[in-house]
Design a protein around this motif. Structure first.
Motif, mmCIF file in Angstrom:
data_model
loop_
_atom_site.group_PDB
_atom_site.id
_atom_site.type_symbol
_atom_site.label_atom_id
_atom_site.label_comp_id
_atom_site.label_asym_id
_atom_site.label_seq_id
_atom_site.Cartn_x
_atom_site.Cartn_y
_atom_site.Cartn_z
ATOM 1 N N MET A 250 0.857 -1.202 0.000
ATOM 2 C CA MET A 250 0.000 0.000 0.000
ATOM 3 C C MET A 250 0.885 1.241 0.000
ATOM 4 O O MET A 250 1.856 1.318 0.741
ATOM 5 N N SER A 251 0.578 2.201 -0.840
ATOM 6 C CA SER A 251 1.377 3.421 -0.924
ATOM 7 C C SER A 251 1.173 4.273 0.310
ATOM 8 O O SER A 251 0.193 4.136 1.041
ATOM 9 N N GLU A 252 2.146 5.212 0.542
ATOM 10 C CA GLU A 252 2.005 6.132 1.662
ATOM 11 C C GLU A 252 0.744 6.967 1.503
ATOM 12 O O GLU A 252 0.050 7.264 2.474
ATOM 13 N N HIS A 253 0.440 7.357 0.263
ATOM 14 C CA HIS A 253 -0.750 8.175 0.019
ATOM 15 C C HIS A 253 -2.012 7.412 0.410
ATOM 16 O O HIS A 253 -2.916 7.945 1.040
ATOM 17 N N SER A 254 -2.047 6.117 0.074
ATOM 18 C CA SER A 254 -3.222 5.318 0.406
ATOM 19 C C SER A 254 -3.371 5.162 1.910
ATOM 20 O O SER A 254 -4.467 5.212 2.456
ATOM 21 N N LYS A 255 -2.219 5.002 2.597
ATOM 22 C CA LYS A 255 -2.276 4.909 4.052
ATOM 23 C C LYS A 255 -2.859 6.181 4.641
ATOM 24 O O LYS A 255 -3.677 6.148 5.553
ATOM 25 N N ASP A 256 -2.393 7.344 4.133
ATOM 26 C CA ASP A 256 -2.844 8.614 4.656
ATOM 27 C C ASP A 256 -4.348 8.769 4.526
ATOM 28 O O ASP A 256 -4.984 9.412 5.361
ATOM 29 N N GLN A 257 -4.939 8.164 3.465
ATOM 30 C CA GLN A 257 -6.364 8.310 3.258
ATOM 31 C C GLN A 257 -7.162 7.631 4.367
ATOM 32 O O GLN A 257 -8.337 7.924 4.555
ATOM 33 N N HIS A 258 -6.537 6.698 5.101
ATOM 34 C CA HIS A 258 -7.233 6.002 6.172
ATOM 35 C C HIS A 258 -7.012 6.666 7.530
ATOM 36 O O HIS A 258 -7.566 6.225 8.524
ATOM 37 N N LYS A 259 -6.221 7.699 7.581
ATOM 38 C CA LYS A 259 -6.054 8.451 8.821
ATOM 39 C C LYS A 259 -7.173 9.471 8.939
ATOM 40 O O LYS A 259 -7.602 10.042 7.943
ATOM 41 N N PRO A 260 -7.633 9.743 10.140
ATOM 42 C CA PRO A 260 -8.545 10.875 10.303
ATOM 43 C C PRO A 260 -7.844 12.171 9.881
ATOM 44 O O PRO A 260 -6.703 12.408 10.281
ATOM 45 N N ARG A 261 -8.521 12.951 9.047
ATOM 46 C CA ARG A 261 -7.918 14.211 8.587
ATOM 47 C C ARG A 261 -8.362 15.343 9.521
ATOM 48 O O ARG A 261 -9.550 15.555 9.734
ATOM 49 N N VAL A 262 -7.381 16.042 10.069
ATOM 50 C CA VAL A 262 -7.632 17.126 11.019
ATOM 51 C C VAL A 262 -7.262 18.451 10.365
ATOM 52 O O VAL A 262 -6.128 18.652 9.932
ATOM 53 N N ALA A 263 -8.231 19.366 10.285
ATOM 54 C CA ALA A 263 -7.947 20.724 9.822
ATOM 55 C C ALA A 263 -7.696 21.583 11.058
ATOM 56 O O ALA A 263 -8.602 21.827 11.865
ATOM 57 N N VAL A 264 -6.449 22.002 11.230
ATOM 58 C CA VAL A 264 -6.089 22.889 12.343
ATOM 59 C C VAL A 264 -6.302 24.316 11.862
ATOM 60 O O VAL A 264 -5.597 24.798 10.973
ATOM 61 N N VAL A 265 -7.296 24.990 12.431
ATOM 62 C CA VAL A 265 -7.686 26.328 11.970
ATOM 63 C C VAL A 265 -7.226 27.361 12.988
ATOM 64 O O VAL A 265 -7.479 27.222 14.192
ATOM 65 N N PHE A 266 -6.564 28.417 12.517
ATOM 66 C CA PHE A 266 -5.988 29.395 13.437
ATOM 67 C C PHE A 266 -5.914 30.772 12.783
ATOM 68 O O PHE A 266 -6.175 30.933 11.594
ATOM 69 N N GLY A 267 -5.545 31.765 13.595
ATOM 70 C CA GLY A 267 -5.468 33.149 13.117
ATOM 71 C C GLY A 267 -6.727 33.895 13.505
ATOM 72 O O GLY A 267 -7.048 34.048 14.686
ATOM 73 N N GLY A 268 -7.468 34.351 12.490
ATOM 74 C CA GLY A 268 -8.752 34.992 12.753
ATOM 75 C C GLY A 268 -8.700 36.503 12.787
ATOM 76 O O GLY A 268 -7.643 37.123 12.723
ATOM 77 N N ARG A 269 -9.865 37.094 12.924
ATOM 78 C CA ARG A 269 -10.022 38.540 12.807
ATOM 79 C C ARG A 269 -9.861 39.297 14.117
ATOM 80 O O ARG A 269 -9.865 40.527 14.123
ATOM 81 N N SER A 270 -9.729 38.606 15.220
ATOM 82 C CA SER A 270 -9.690 39.305 16.506
ATOM 83 C C SER A 270 -8.300 39.839 16.804
ATOM 84 O O SER A 270 -7.321 39.523 16.122
ATOM 85 N N GLY A 271 -8.215 40.627 17.874
ATOM 86 C CA GLY A 271 -6.930 41.150 18.320
ATOM 87 C C GLY A 271 -6.000 40.076 18.836
ATOM 88 O O GLY A 271 -4.812 40.332 19.069
#
Length: 376
Positions: free
Chosen positions: A1-22
């Motif tokens: 199995m390719s590394e890419h295929s393995k990655d598809q079975h991992k939960p994908r986490v979007a780390v969201v940061f920054g934003g409009r506040s001070g």
């Protein structure tokens, strides 16, 4: 199995940061640390930045670029490729002049935004509408946890003691500032003047007499037109507790207590500089665990759990108290997305409680991925 295929079975986490506040920069610093400790063998991680103008971009998530260096505060790279959430929870890269491409389905969002337009229920509402799982408090708890006025109302209803306070709304200050001054004067001095919906001590002032009040209110109004003025506790010690949601439908758990002591350098409370800038470490001591009698520690930890449930928080929170010279335990506030910077109290509290930084992050992601979407 390719590394890419393995990655598809991992939960994908979007780390969201920054934003409009001070608190944009502090969110970036928090993200830098979280991105460093997420287990990449277990999760496929996608860093997503929100610029100060509200643009969403695919960040590279370089921890060094997102750190505070030589007094420079980091910010999201506005030149990075724009991203958006499409149907079926897919994250789509959409650069001008090119065909949009998908990064695949996102399993969970880790929203590391601090302050308004991110920690206050706005982002949480967007994620709920998109049927997305996410780490942390829901819409109501996030909104109540951000607004110090309503936070105190809820805490009082739950039987927790708060300091006396006055709320100065925008129209109050513009139409009748003298009545506002009289209301504050009745609290007695010193008082603390704060943006009602802010964090990281931005715009916060300690006011020792009426002559200082107007400038302090205007400083707070730069961050929020709604201002809260709080009476000072009697020679208080500042005690903080971390709370984590329980796994497998168990009850939330509280960390050990920690104490913040600030002295010298012209800092007489825990302000932005002492919290986050390197020079502030010279004037700040974080004592974990706090040197308190066992019965006081137990009561503070129990009250932290009461506060967590009172606003219907989920995932995590840091709850701040005053332990005053009269032996009273007064709740100051709850923070539904506490900072994860190297100098932050929250990770220190859990480290002293037997959960290191990577373990806490994994705990939060496990909670989020197992939590149902929608009403709960």
């Amino acid at each position: 199995m390719s590394e890419h295929s393995k990655d598809q079975h991992k939960p994908r986490v979007a780390v969201v940061f920054g934003g409009r506040s001070g608190e944009h920069a502090i969110s970036c610093v928090t993200a830098a640390n979280v991105l460093q400790v997420i287990d990449r063998d277990k999760y496929d991680v996608v860093p997503v930045g929100i610029s100060t103008t509200g643009h969403w971009v695919l960040e590279n998530g370089d921890p060094e670029r997102l750190a505070i260096t030589d007094g420079r505060l980091p910010e999201v790279d506005i030149t990075a490729a724009p991203v958006l959430f499409g149907t079926n929870r897919e994250l789509i890269v959409s650069e001008p002049g090119s065909v949009p491409s998908t990064l695949g389905e996102v399993d969970v969002v880790f929203p590391l935004l601090h302050g308004p337009f991110g920690e206050d229920g706005t982002l949480q509402g967007l994620l709920e509408m998109s049927d997305m799982r996410y780490v942390g408090a829901g819409v109501l708890a996030s909104a109540v946890g951000m607004d110090k006025h309503y936070m105190k109302v809820v805490f009082q209803a739950a039987g927790l003691e708060v300091t006396p306070f006055v709320v100065i709304r925008d129209r109050d200050w513009r139409r009748d500032p003298e009545t506002c001054r009289k209301a504050v004067d009745a609290l007695g001095y010193p008082v603390f003047v704060k943006p009602s919906r802010g964090g990281s001590s931005l715009g916060v002032s300690k006011v020792n007499d009426l002559d200082e009040l107007d400038d302090a209110v205007e400083a707070a109004r730069l961050h929020d037109p709604k201002v809260i003025v709080e009476a000072s506790a009697n020679d208080p010690r500042e005690i903080e507790v971390g709370v984590l949601g329980g796994l497998d439908d168990t009850d939330p758990i509280a960390s050990v207590c920690g104490e913040v002591v600030v002295s010298g350098g012209g800092h007489d409370f825990y302000d932005f500089e002492t919290k986050y800038l390197p020079e502030g470490e010279e004037y700040t001591a974080l004592s974990v665990p706090a040197d308190l009698p066992e019965d006081v520690t137990a009561e503070i930890r129990a009250k932290a759990l009461t506060a967590f449930d009172a606003i219907e928080a989920e995932g995590l929170a840091r709850v701040d108290f005053f332990y005053d010279a009269d032996g009273k335990i007064i709740i100051n506030e709850i923070n539904t997305m506490p900072g994860f910077t190297p100098t932050s109290m929250f990770p220190r509290l859990w480290s002293a409680s037997g959960k290191d930084y990577p373990t806490v992050v994994d705990h939060l992601l496990t909670l989020a991925t197992s939590r149902p979407t929608g009403l709960r």
